[in-house]
Design a protein around this motif. Structure first.
Motif, short mmCIF file in Angstrom:
data_model
loop_
_atom_site.label_atom_id
_atom_site.label_comp_id
_atom_site.label_asym_id
_atom_site.label_seq_id
_atom_site.Cartn_x
_atom_site.Cartn_y
_atom_site.Cartn_z
N VAL A 76 45.18 39.12 34.19
CA VAL A 76 45.05 40.57 34.51
C VAL A 76 45.11 41.48 33.21
O VAL A 76 44.54 42.60 33.24
CB VAL A 76 46.16 40.91 35.73
CG1 VAL A 76 46.64 42.23 35.94
CG2 VAL A 76 45.71 40.25 37.04
N LEU A 77 46.19 41.12 32.72
CA LEU A 77 46.37 42.05 31.30
C LEU A 77 45.43 42.05 30.17
O LEU A 77 45.05 43.04 29.88
CB LEU A 77 47.83 41.85 30.94
CG LEU A 77 49.10 42.21 31.72
CD1 LEU A 77 50.38 41.69 31.29
CD2 LEU A 77 49.05 43.78 31.89
N VAL A 78 44.98 40.63 29.86
CA VAL A 78 43.98 40.55 28.89
C VAL A 78 42.75 40.87 29.34
O VAL A 78 41.88 41.65 28.72
CB VAL A 78 44.34 39.15 28.26
CG1 VAL A 78 43.12 39.13 27.13
CG2 VAL A 78 45.62 39.00 27.64
N ASP A 79 42.19 40.03 30.31
CA ASP A 79 40.83 39.77 30.67
C ASP A 79 40.18 41.15 31.55
O ASP A 79 39.20 41.60 31.55
CB ASP A 79 40.34 38.67 31.44
CG ASP A 79 40.18 37.56 30.48
OD1 ASP A 79 39.96 37.84 29.24
OD2 ASP A 79 40.53 36.61 30.79
N TYR A 123 47.21 52.07 38.00
CA TYR A 123 46.18 52.03 38.88
C TYR A 123 45.33 50.86 38.33
O TYR A 123 44.71 50.11 39.47
CB TYR A 123 45.47 53.25 39.05
CG TYR A 123 44.09 53.21 39.69
CD1 TYR A 123 44.07 53.31 41.11
CD2 TYR A 123 42.99 53.13 39.06
CE1 TYR A 123 42.75 53.06 41.65
CE2 TYR A 123 41.79 52.91 39.58
CZ TYR A 123 41.60 52.95 40.95
OH TYR A 123 40.27 52.90 41.53
N GLU A 124 44.89 50.69 37.38
CA GLU A 124 44.13 49.53 36.93
C GLU A 124 44.84 48.22 37.21
O GLU A 124 44.02 47.34 37.55
CB GLU A 124 43.73 49.87 35.44
CG GLU A 124 42.60 50.72 35.23
CD GLU A 124 42.65 51.18 33.72
OE1 GLU A 124 42.96 50.43 33.05
OE2 GLU A 124 41.81 52.26 33.62
N VAL A 125 46.19 48.18 36.92
CA VAL A 125 46.81 46.83 37.20
C VAL A 125 46.82 46.60 38.65
O VAL A 125 46.42 45.43 38.87
CB VAL A 125 48.10 46.95 36.64
CG1 VAL A 125 49.15 45.86 37.04
CG2 VAL A 125 48.30 46.84 35.03
N ALA A 126 47.39 47.51 39.39
CA ALA A 126 47.23 47.30 40.76
C ALA A 126 45.70 47.05 41.46
O ALA A 126 45.44 46.13 42.28
CB ALA A 126 47.77 48.52 41.50
N PHE A 127 44.66 47.63 40.78
CA PHE A 127 43.28 47.38 41.29
C PHE A 127 42.93 45.78 41.04
O PHE A 127 42.42 45.22 41.74
CB PHE A 127 42.41 48.37 40.66
CG PHE A 127 40.99 48.11 41.19
CD1 PHE A 127 40.53 49.02 42.12
CD2 PHE A 127 40.13 47.35 40.77
CE1 PHE A 127 39.43 48.76 42.74
CE2 PHE A 127 38.89 47.06 41.36
CZ PHE A 127 38.46 48.00 42.20
N ARG A 182 32.73 39.66 42.81
CA ARG A 182 34.01 40.35 42.41
C ARG A 182 35.05 39.76 43.31
O ARG A 182 36.37 39.46 43.02
CB ARG A 182 34.13 41.59 42.65
CG ARG A 182 33.54 42.22 41.27
CD ARG A 182 33.95 43.82 40.92
NE ARG A 182 33.01 44.44 41.76
CZ ARG A 182 31.80 45.04 41.40
NH1 ARG A 182 31.38 44.81 40.19
NH2 ARG A 182 31.03 45.74 42.31
N ARG A 183 34.88 39.64 44.57
CA ARG A 183 35.82 39.00 45.84
C ARG A 183 36.29 37.68 45.41
O ARG A 183 37.31 37.05 45.48
CB ARG A 183 35.21 39.14 47.11
CG ARG A 183 36.28 39.04 48.23
CD ARG A 183 35.74 39.00 49.62
NE ARG A 183 34.42 37.93 49.71
CZ ARG A 183 34.55 36.64 50.08
NH1 ARG A 183 35.95 36.24 50.13
NH2 ARG A 183 33.80 35.76 50.12
N VAL A 184 34.98 36.79 44.99
CA VAL A 184 35.41 35.45 45.01
C VAL A 184 36.35 35.25 43.66
O VAL A 184 37.35 34.33 43.59
CB VAL A 184 34.03 34.71 44.74
CG1 VAL A 184 34.29 33.14 44.21
CG2 VAL A 184 33.35 34.54 46.07
N VAL A 185 35.96 36.03 42.53
CA VAL A 185 36.66 35.77 41.19
C VAL A 185 38.00 36.43 41.58
O VAL A 185 39.10 35.56 41.43
CB VAL A 185 35.95 36.74 40.14
CG1 VAL A 185 36.95 36.65 39.02
CG2 VAL A 185 34.65 36.16 40.02
N ARG A 186 38.35 37.67 42.39
CA ARG A 186 39.59 37.88 42.77
C ARG A 186 40.52 36.93 43.36
O ARG A 186 41.45 36.71 43.00
CB ARG A 186 39.55 39.29 43.28
CG ARG A 186 41.05 39.84 43.39
CD ARG A 186 40.88 41.22 43.52
NE ARG A 186 40.57 42.25 42.66
CZ ARG A 186 39.33 42.72 42.46
NH1 ARG A 186 38.52 42.69 43.24
NH2 ARG A 186 38.88 43.33 41.27
#
Lengths: 148, 173
Positions: free
Chosen positions: B127-130, B21-25, B108-112
């Protein structure tokens, strides 16, 4: 050591992933090099921003029902596959019987037989073509080809 | 499928559901979509469960499936957004709290969006580290690359991200 060699270690330095010797080497370099020190500050800022990217928490109920939801999805998928196979086989059999009766009937004029035959053949060719195109599109989907 | 396989599959689901879930998010930024994608990923895992070789690492496999599902979702979303002007997100700030929350959400939207502009290799490490807090060793196992490569990719990924976000954070930080 040159800046270009040190720079990739800046990430490991911030994340606490360097061994003591490399860490010391990076620290010594940063003290002497304002350019790398500035870059380290920029990296810190980025990490700070990324640290604010929290994952939204879901209520417990979603996690309690997680497995049963997956089980239902798998069960339904099997149901749909079986249902689809049944519908396809029944439709194919029905259409075959209909054509058999139609073409076996001597009262049907020859022109009508040719027209229905051509129409059916056209529909089959179009259907096969569409299915083939769809399969090709799925196989060459842009984002399914990105691998590790 | 044997009941032993079902049991094993269930154990893997229970052990990895939050992570999935966290990865997909991290990719899609929406809780319900991430939840749905994480479940779709496990259904895909189940379909190919017999092909899985335990020595290849379950999370490596799951991550590859999750990432592809997220990319497909984002691509569909992008296509819809091109044709539907109402789907463009907008901020609603009625009071101070709402305004702050809307600003956080905007950040958050801009960063994503900036993360999604990175190359797939750079997205992986960010995604995996930060975003998911994994250690280099764990990321190295998931991506099948040496830990040193994780570190250097992370450096270049963060540097690229800093470039992409420069204008935004000069005005907001």
């Amino acid at each position: 050591m040159k800046c270009e060699k040190i720079k990739p270690y800046l990430a490991g330095y911030l994340d606490g992933e360097l061994d003591p010797k490399t860490r010391q080497m990076v620290e010594e370099h940063i003290r002497k090099c304002p350019q790398c020190a500035a870059e380290l500050e920029e990296m810190k800022k980025i990490r700070e921003v990324l640290g604010k990217m929290e994952t939204e928490k879901l209520p417990d109920i979603y996690w309690r029902t997680y497995w049963s939801n997956i089980y239902n999805r798998i069960e339904r998928a099997i149901g749909w596959i079986l249902l689809s196979i049944g519908v396809i086989l029944l439709s194919a059999w029905g259409i075959f019987q209909m054509f058999k009766q139609f073409f076996a009937d001597p009262s049907v004029p020859i022109v009508l037989r040719i027209a229905v035959g051509a129409l059916s053949l056209g529909v089959i060719i179009l259907l096969v073509s569409l299915i083939r195109e769809r399969i090709f599109a799925i196989k060459h989907e842009r984002y399914t080809k990105i691998d590790r | 499928m044997k009941s032993r396989d079902i049991q094993k599959f269930r154990e893997l689901v229970e052990a990895n559901k939050h992570w999935a879930y966290e990865v997909a998010f991290s990719f899609v930024g929406d809780s319900m979509t991430a939840y749905d994608i994480s479940q779709q990923a496990f259904v895909k895992v189940w379909r190919n469960f017999k092909k899985w070789k335990p020595q290849t690492g379950f999370r490596a496999w799951l991550y590859a499936i999750l990432r592809n599902l997220c990319y497909s979702h984002l691509e569909r979303q992008r296509r819809r957004a091109e044709t539907d002007i109402d789907s463009v997100p907008h901020l609603a700030a009625e009071n101070t709290d709402a305004e702050k929350s809307a600003l956080d959400e905007e950040m958050r939207r801009v960063v994503r969006e900036a993360i999604l502009k990175l190359s797939p290799e750079h997205q992986d490490v960010i995604v995996l580290v930060d975003l998911n807090g994994l250690k280099y060793r764990e990321v190295s196992e998931i991506l099948g690359i040496p830990a040193g490569t994780v570190m250097s990719r992370l450096y270049y990924a963060r540097r690229r991200l800093a470039e992409l976000l420069k204008d935004y954070w000069e005005g907001n930080l």
